[in-house]
Design a protein around this motif. Sequence first.
Motif, PDB file in Angstrom:
ATOM      1  N   TYR A   1      58.092  93.675  30.962  1.00 39.17           N
ATOM      2  CA  TYR A   1      59.449  93.089  30.896  1.00 39.17           C
ATOM      3  C   TYR A   1      59.339  91.597  30.572  1.00 39.17           C
ATOM      4  O   TYR A   1      60.033  91.076  29.711  1.00 39.17           O
ATOM      5  CB  TYR A   1      60.182  93.194  32.252  1.00 39.17           C
TER       6      TYR A   1
ATOM      7  N   ALA B   1      64.324  83.119  29.564  1.00 38.02           N
ATOM      8  CA  ALA B   1      63.723  84.405  29.923  1.00 38.02           C
ATOM      9  C   ALA B   1      64.142  84.860  31.315  1.00 38.02           C
ATOM     10  O   ALA B   1      64.341  86.051  31.561  1.00 38.02           O
ATOM     11  CB  ALA B   1      62.203  84.304  29.839  1.00 38.02           C
ATOM     12  N   ASP B   2      64.340  83.907  32.233  1.00 42.92           N
ATOM     13  CA  ASP B   2      64.757  84.264  33.587  1.00 42.92           C
ATOM     14  C   ASP B   2      66.092  84.986  33.611  1.00 42.92           C
ATOM     15  O   ASP B   2      66.365  85.761  34.515  1.00 42.92           O
ATOM     16  CB  ASP B   2      64.862  83.003  34.455  1.00 42.92           C
TER      17      ASP B   2
ATOM     18  N   ALA C   1      67.337  86.594  30.849  1.00 37.27           N
ATOM     19  CA  ALA C   1      67.424  87.481  29.690  1.00 37.27           C
ATOM     20  C   ALA C   1      67.557  88.941  30.139  1.00 37.27           C
ATOM     21  O   ALA C   1      66.891  89.377  31.071  1.00 37.27           O
ATOM     22  CB  ALA C   1      66.178  87.321  28.840  1.00 37.27           C
ATOM     23  N   VAL C   2      68.423  89.668  29.469  1.00 34.03           N
ATOM     24  CA  VAL C   2      68.609  91.086  29.800  1.00 34.03           C
ATOM     25  C   VAL C   2      67.945  91.935  28.716  1.00 34.03           C
ATOM     26  O   VAL C   2      68.173  91.715  27.527  1.00 34.03           O
ATOM     27  CB  VAL C   2      70.111  91.432  29.918  1.00 34.03           C
ATOM     28  N   LEU C   3      67.138  92.875  29.164  1.00 29.33           N
ATOM     29  CA  LEU C   3      66.429  93.731  28.204  1.00 29.33           C
ATOM     30  C   LEU C   3      67.388  94.786  27.666  1.00 29.33           C
ATOM     31  O   LEU C   3      68.174  95.358  28.419  1.00 29.33           O
ATOM     32  CB  LEU C   3      65.263  94.441  28.901  1.00 29.33           C
TER      33      LEU C   3
ATOM     34  N   LYS D   1      57.410 104.990  37.124  1.00 31.05           N
ATOM     35  CA  LYS D   1      57.396 104.936  38.574  1.00 31.05           C
ATOM     36  C   LYS D   1      57.432 106.374  39.047  1.00 31.05           C
ATOM     37  O   LYS D   1      58.140 107.201  38.444  1.00 31.05           O
ATOM     38  CB  LYS D   1      58.660 104.198  39.025  1.00 31.05           C
TER      39      LYS D   1
ATOM     40  N   GLN E   1      63.095 106.161  40.326  1.00 28.84           N
ATOM     41  CA  GLN E   1      64.270 105.367  40.713  1.00 28.84           C
ATOM     42  C   GLN E   1      63.972 103.890  40.488  1.00 28.84           C
ATOM     43  O   GLN E   1      63.223 103.284  41.247  1.00 28.84           O
ATOM     44  CB  GLN E   1      64.620 105.608  42.197  1.00 28.84           C
ATOM     45  N   TYR E   2      64.539 103.348  39.437  1.00 27.90           N
ATOM     46  CA  TYR E   2      64.269 101.936  39.114  1.00 27.90           C
ATOM     47  C   TYR E   2      65.428 101.072  39.602  1.00 27.90           C
ATOM     48  O   TYR E   2      66.584 101.460  39.491  1.00 27.90           O
ATOM     49  CB  TYR E   2      64.085 101.766  37.607  1.00 27.90           C
TER      50      TYR E   2
ATOM     51  N   GLY F   1      66.208  97.941  38.533  1.00 26.64           N
ATOM     52  CA  GLY F   1      66.870  97.212  37.436  1.00 26.64           C
ATOM     53  C   GLY F   1      66.893  95.712  37.633  1.00 26.64           C
ATOM     54  O   GLY F   1      66.301  95.169  38.552  1.00 26.64           O
ATOM     55  N   PHE F   2      67.621  95.061  36.736  1.00 28.37           N
ATOM     56  CA  PHE F   2      67.638  93.591  36.664  1.00 28.37           C
ATOM     57  C   PHE F   2      68.426  92.992  37.826  1.00 28.37           C
ATOM     58  O   PHE F   2      69.524  93.422  38.125  1.00 28.37           O
ATOM     59  CB  PHE F   2      68.253  93.168  35.320  1.00 28.37           C
ATOM     60  N   ARG F   3      67.785  92.042  38.469  1.00 29.14           N
ATOM     61  CA  ARG F   3      68.498  91.294  39.522  1.00 29.14           C
ATOM     62  C   ARG F   3      68.456  89.811  39.141  1.00 29.14           C
ATOM     63  O   ARG F   3      67.393  89.284  38.813  1.00 29.14           O
ATOM     64  CB  ARG F   3      67.820  91.509  40.874  1.00 29.14           C
TER      65      ARG F   3
HETATM   66  P1  GDP Z   1      61.504  98.321  40.263  1.00 27.55           P
HETATM   67  O1  GDP Z   1      60.174  98.331  39.690  1.00 27.55           O
HETATM   68  O2  GDP Z   1      61.863  99.563  41.031  1.00 27.55           O
HETATM   69  O3  GDP Z   1      61.811  97.097  41.030  1.00 27.55           O
HETATM   70  O4  GDP Z   1      62.567  98.353  39.046  1.00 27.55           O
HETATM   71  P2  GDP Z   1      62.461  97.777  37.580  1.00 27.55           P
HETATM   72  O5  GDP Z   1      61.399  98.495  36.794  1.00 27.55           O
HETATM   73  O6  GDP Z   1      63.824  97.789  36.999  1.00 27.55           O
HETATM   74  O7  GDP Z   1      61.927  96.328  37.728  1.00 27.55           O
HETATM   75  C1  GDP Z   1      62.641  95.361  38.497  1.00 27.55           C
HETATM   76  C2  GDP Z   1      62.073  93.989  38.251  1.00 27.55           C
HETATM   77  O8  GDP Z   1      62.057  93.702  36.878  1.00 27.55           O
HETATM   78  C3  GDP Z   1      62.923  92.927  38.892  1.00 27.55           C
HETATM   79  O9  GDP Z   1      62.123  91.816  39.268  1.00 27.55           O
HETATM   80  C4  GDP Z   1      63.839  92.527  37.791  1.00 27.55           C
HETATM   81  O10 GDP Z   1      64.309  91.223  37.913  1.00 27.55           O
HETATM   82  C5  GDP Z   1      62.968  92.676  36.565  1.00 27.55           C
HETATM   83  N1  GDP Z   1      63.822  93.122  35.493  1.00 27.55           N
HETATM   84  C6  GDP Z   1      64.343  94.351  35.324  1.00 27.55           C
HETATM   85  N2  GDP Z   1      65.154  94.358  34.254  1.00 27.55           N
HETATM   86  C7  GDP Z   1      65.110  93.134  33.734  1.00 27.55           C
HETATM   87  C8  GDP Z   1      65.753  92.519  32.621  1.00 27.55           C
HETATM   88  O11 GDP Z   1      66.522  93.104  31.893  1.00 27.55           O
HETATM   89  N3  GDP Z   1      65.503  91.199  32.390  1.00 27.55           N
HETATM   90  C9  GDP Z   1      64.645  90.502  33.180  1.00 27.55           C
HETATM   91  N4  GDP Z   1      64.451  89.204  32.886  1.00 27.55           N
HETATM   92  N5  GDP Z   1      64.046  91.026  34.249  1.00 27.55           N
HETATM   93  C10 GDP Z   1      64.269  92.350  34.524  1.00 27.55           C
END
Ligand code: GDP
Length: 593
Positions: free
Chosen positions: A548, A562-563, A565-567, A581, A585-586, A588-590
């Motif tokens: 990411y 980048a901090d 930025a949304v993918l 995983k 269950q992911y 997501g972006f926080r």
């Molecule tokens: P997790 O592994 O279950 O926590 O779920 P994710 O695979 O969605 O990953 C979450 C982590 O990746 C968190 O620290 C998020 O901030 C980061 N993250 C997820 N999506 C994005 C995104 O679109 N942009 C950015 N910059 N960070 C992301």
Amino acid sequence: MPALWDDIFQYETDKVLRIQSTNYGTIKWILHMIVFSYVSFALVSDKLYQRKEDVISSVHTKVKGVAEVREETLGSGLKKVVHSVLDTADYTFPVQGNSFFVMTNFLKTENQVQGLCPEYPTRRTLCSSDRGCKKGWMDPQSKGIQTGRCVVYKGNQKTCEVSAWCPTEATEEAPRPALLNSAENFTVLIKNNIDFPGHKYTTRNILPGLNITCTFHKTENPQCPIFRLGDIFQETGDNFSEVAVQGGIMGIEIYWNCNLDRWFHSCRPKYSFRRLDDKMSNGSVYPGYNFRYAKYYRENNVEKRTLIKAFGIRFDILVFGTGGKFDVIMLIVYIGSTLSYFGLATVLIDLLISTYSSRCCRSRVYPYCKCCGCCAVNEYYYRKKCESVVEPKRTLKYVSFVDEFHIRMVNEQLLGRSLQDVKGQEVPRPLMDFTDLSRLPLSLQDPPPAPGQAEEVQLLSKEEPPRPSSSPSWCQCGNCLPSQLPESQRCLEELCCRKKPGACITTSEPFRKLVLSRRVLKFLLLYQEPLLVLDADSASSRLRHCAYRCYAAWRFGSQDLADFAVLPSCCRWRIRMEFPKSDGQYRGFRSPY
Ligand code: GDP
Ligand code: ZN
Ligand code: ZN
């Protein structure tokens, strides 16, 4: 404790941007020279290195001169002309403060006794019968208290009777020419002692050895303290004889501008004159300057008086000025106060840089903007100088589409709209920094491709892929998947890699080599933590998060962007597919804030 000491023993300074430019360097030095010249000039000419103190003074005056007066008096019904000689005691009066009065004209009412008599006839006092008068009435303008009777004044003129000093004073014009017209030749000696207590300095205007028979003259005898009254009026451009009729007020200014420094010592008075009363004697309500006084005497055991309305000139002596002496503190204060002027060059040059890097200059809409070359230069300086920061809010997000050159900044609550549809604000994409790229282990060999895989990738990136029926309506690349997040946050993940339909970024070579390459990601993780041991459990999730970040760094350039930025959904799922995983269950972006 040591932390506190560390806080105390530190020094912060500004980091500066040095612009190597002949033009701006010249402007800077010219401005510095102008400021420096002005500051030095003001320092010397206004003696700003001195501590100044106001003068404290005492004044003493002596008027001298004799005048002959021709008076007409009514003695036992006959007009008599009397010539009398008036000396100082007759025509000067003590006046409070630094003033003296010289009588120039007068009206006399002689032989007044307490009694009943008619008022002097004026429009206000004339009457025809007793009804026109009111017993006990006292008019501030009148000379006595009315008895209520209307009596004959003279001939057929009748006025109200008053209880007063009788006969009442006639309301007459001042004699013209003035009776003491020769007062013009009177002289006045002014003694003025001054003191600057702070500087412990005392002096006076009459120094020992001064010729006391002199007369003041502006150029020939400017230090003489004896003034002819006529000369004073000449100095101000007034006519003495004219002013003498009604009286007036004249200011004699004594200005002491003393330099008490030993090397430039000077402390002599400067005399000047100023007419202080209302010059327009015809227009004003009470022209001139006059007052009444009386001389009392007893005749046959009856108290009598002579009332005199005196017109004359009051001379007010105004002493002012300062004494200055060198003072280190004043010098330091002055230097301190002028230091800010040296910032003028910075203000002006900054202004030039920001105006000539502005949009209007760049767009070349104005034909008179001949210096477009200089615009480009200034724009470059401006970019180096200015770093703008957006408030890091929860609502702030950056979006990058592969078919757009710029990045979009979205700074609003999405409220059910998918991120794909929000217009946002364009921000320039940071220029690529090749130094970062060189750190990437691109030299690391990818594992040998499975037969046919390379061509497959090529095919995918060139041709528009068939749009799978499963991809959501907002997707333009055909590889996005619906979000897994709860309903309220779903719109955040509804973002495609493209604005218009076309090939997906996940099919590109850099995506495969940079974001998906296990070896690159592993190397990057090790780059950060050289002795990292990746066990099977954490490996997948660490590699995913690294991927990411890798994507964000690639597509958004700077860490600031980048901090936030949304993918795009396609990339997110492609990465998750590569590094899954176990529970699927992911989170997501926080937002980091
Ligand atoms: P997790 O592994 O279950 O926590 O779920 P994710 O695979 O969605 O990953 C979450 C982590 O990746 C968190 O620290 C998020 O901030 C980061 N993250 C997820 N999506 C994005 C995104 O679109 N942009 C950015 N910059 N960070 C992301
Ligand atoms: Zn898509
Ligand atoms: Zn895509």
